[in-house]
Design a protein around this motif. Structure first.
Motif, PDB file in Angstrom:
ATOM      1  N   TYR A  32      32.636  36.444  43.979  1.00 42.29           N
ATOM      2  CA  TYR A  32      33.604  36.456  42.893  1.00 42.29           C
ATOM      3  C   TYR A  32      33.143  35.482  41.834  1.00 42.29           C
ATOM      4  CZ  TYR A  32      38.112  35.718  40.534  1.00 42.29           C
ATOM      5  OH  TYR A  32      39.117  35.612  39.613  1.00 42.29           O
TER       6      TYR A  32
ATOM      7  N   HIS B  29      52.760  28.824  43.833  1.00 43.43           N
ATOM      8  CA  HIS B  29      51.406  28.964  44.355  1.00 43.43           C
ATOM      9  C   HIS B  29      51.215  28.068  45.561  1.00 43.43           C
ATOM     10  CE1 HIS B  29      49.588  30.442  40.279  1.00 43.43           C
ATOM     11  NE2 HIS B  29      50.276  31.363  40.907  1.00 43.43           N
ATOM     12  N   SER B  94      46.688  28.139  42.306  1.00 46.11           N
ATOM     13  CA  SER B  94      46.356  29.549  42.429  1.00 46.11           C
ATOM     14  C   SER B  94      47.131  30.158  43.583  1.00 46.11           C
ATOM     15  CB  SER B  94      44.849  29.751  42.635  1.00 46.11           C
ATOM     16  OG  SER B  94      44.411  29.170  43.853  1.00 46.11           O
ATOM     17  N   TYR B 100      40.400  34.016  43.429  1.00 45.11           N
ATOM     18  CA  TYR B 100      41.646  34.091  42.678  1.00 45.11           C
ATOM     19  C   TYR B 100      41.566  33.165  41.475  1.00 45.11           C
ATOM     20  CZ  TYR B 100      43.692  36.417  46.705  1.00 45.11           C
ATOM     21  OH  TYR B 100      43.963  37.286  47.714  1.00 45.11           O
ATOM     22  N   GLU B 101      42.182  33.615  40.377  1.00 43.83           N
ATOM     23  CA  GLU B 101      42.236  32.803  39.172  1.00 43.83           C
ATOM     24  C   GLU B 101      43.001  31.519  39.424  1.00 43.83           C
ATOM     25  OE1 GLU B 101      44.341  34.735  36.061  1.00 43.83           O
ATOM     26  OE2 GLU B 101      44.388  32.961  34.784  1.00 43.83           O
TER      27      GLU B 101
END
Lengths: 112, 113
Positions: A32, B29, B94, B100-101
């Motif tokens: 990623y 989160h 996050s 994941y962003e």
């Protein structure tokens, strides 16, 4: 040393031209990748991401290209605008629960 | 949603003093992170947390401590501040870690003199 690096620390581009920011990574297991934009005095903001099962992804005026063969990532910004002036970071993550690892960043300066 | 908030925005410390940098997120989160960013450099991970009560060291944990008693808060403690800790500190959160962003706060600029 860092597993994510950038070829160019600074980039100056004429307004309206396209910008290309490059990033090399060394971990072939990374699955990623993400690009962030950081304006002066602010925290990084998400631009676009891509997973290793893709080689291209497009957003609004931005395209990320992933070349797994040479472990290279690039961010293309179309019709660069003054508001694009910022530092751009690439980051990679290995599989599983590995946190993101950030590169040093490239400063993009747009010349009006 | 305020996202990730950090306080204070700026702080000057004398060598040997201590302080706590506050970080709060309202996105529920599980994952939270602390980074430092030295001038002209990238982000280095100090500590991160995968949920309340669980923390783990990052790349540069020495001189710092963290705790995570709630999902929302992830304070960073500096004990015996040193000039080498002069930096900008960013907190992030996050939904998951890895792919994941991460959402970043505005940062705390710390100077130790």
């Amino acid at each position: 040393g860092e597993s994510v690096g950038l070829h160019l620390p600074t980039l100056s581009v004429q307004e309206g031209d396209n910008s290309i920011i490059n990033c090399a990574y060394s971990n072939s297991a990374s699955d990623y990748f993400i690009w962030y934009k950081q304006e002066s005095g602010k925290g990084p903001q998400f631009i676009i991401d891509i997973r290793s099962n893709m080689d291209k992804r497009q957003g609004q005026r931005v395209t990320v290209l992933l070349n797994k063969t040479v472990k290279h990532l690039s961010l293309q910004i179309a019709a660069t605008q003054p508001g694009d002036s910022a530092v751009y970071f690439c980051a990679e993550s290995g599989s599983g629960n590995t946190p993101l690892v950030f590169g040093k960043g490239t400063r993009l300066s747009v010349i009006a | 949603n305020a996202g990730v908030t950090q306080t204070p925005k700026f702080r000057i410390l004398k060598i040997g003093q201590s302080m706590t940098l506050q970080c709060t997120q309202d996105m529920n989160h599980n994952y939270m992170y602390w980074y430092r960013q030295d001038p002209g450099m990238g982000l280095k991970l100090i500590y991160y947390s995968v949920g309340a009560g669980i923390t783990d060291k990052g790349e540069v944990p020495n001189g710092y401590n963290v705790s995570r008693s709630t999902t929302e808060d992830f304070p960073l403690r500096l004990e015996l501040a040193a000039p080498s800790q002069t930096s900008v500190y960013f907190c992030a959160s996050s939904i998951g870690t890895g792919a994941y962003e991460q959402y970043f706060g505005p940062g705390t600029r710390l100077t130790v003199t």
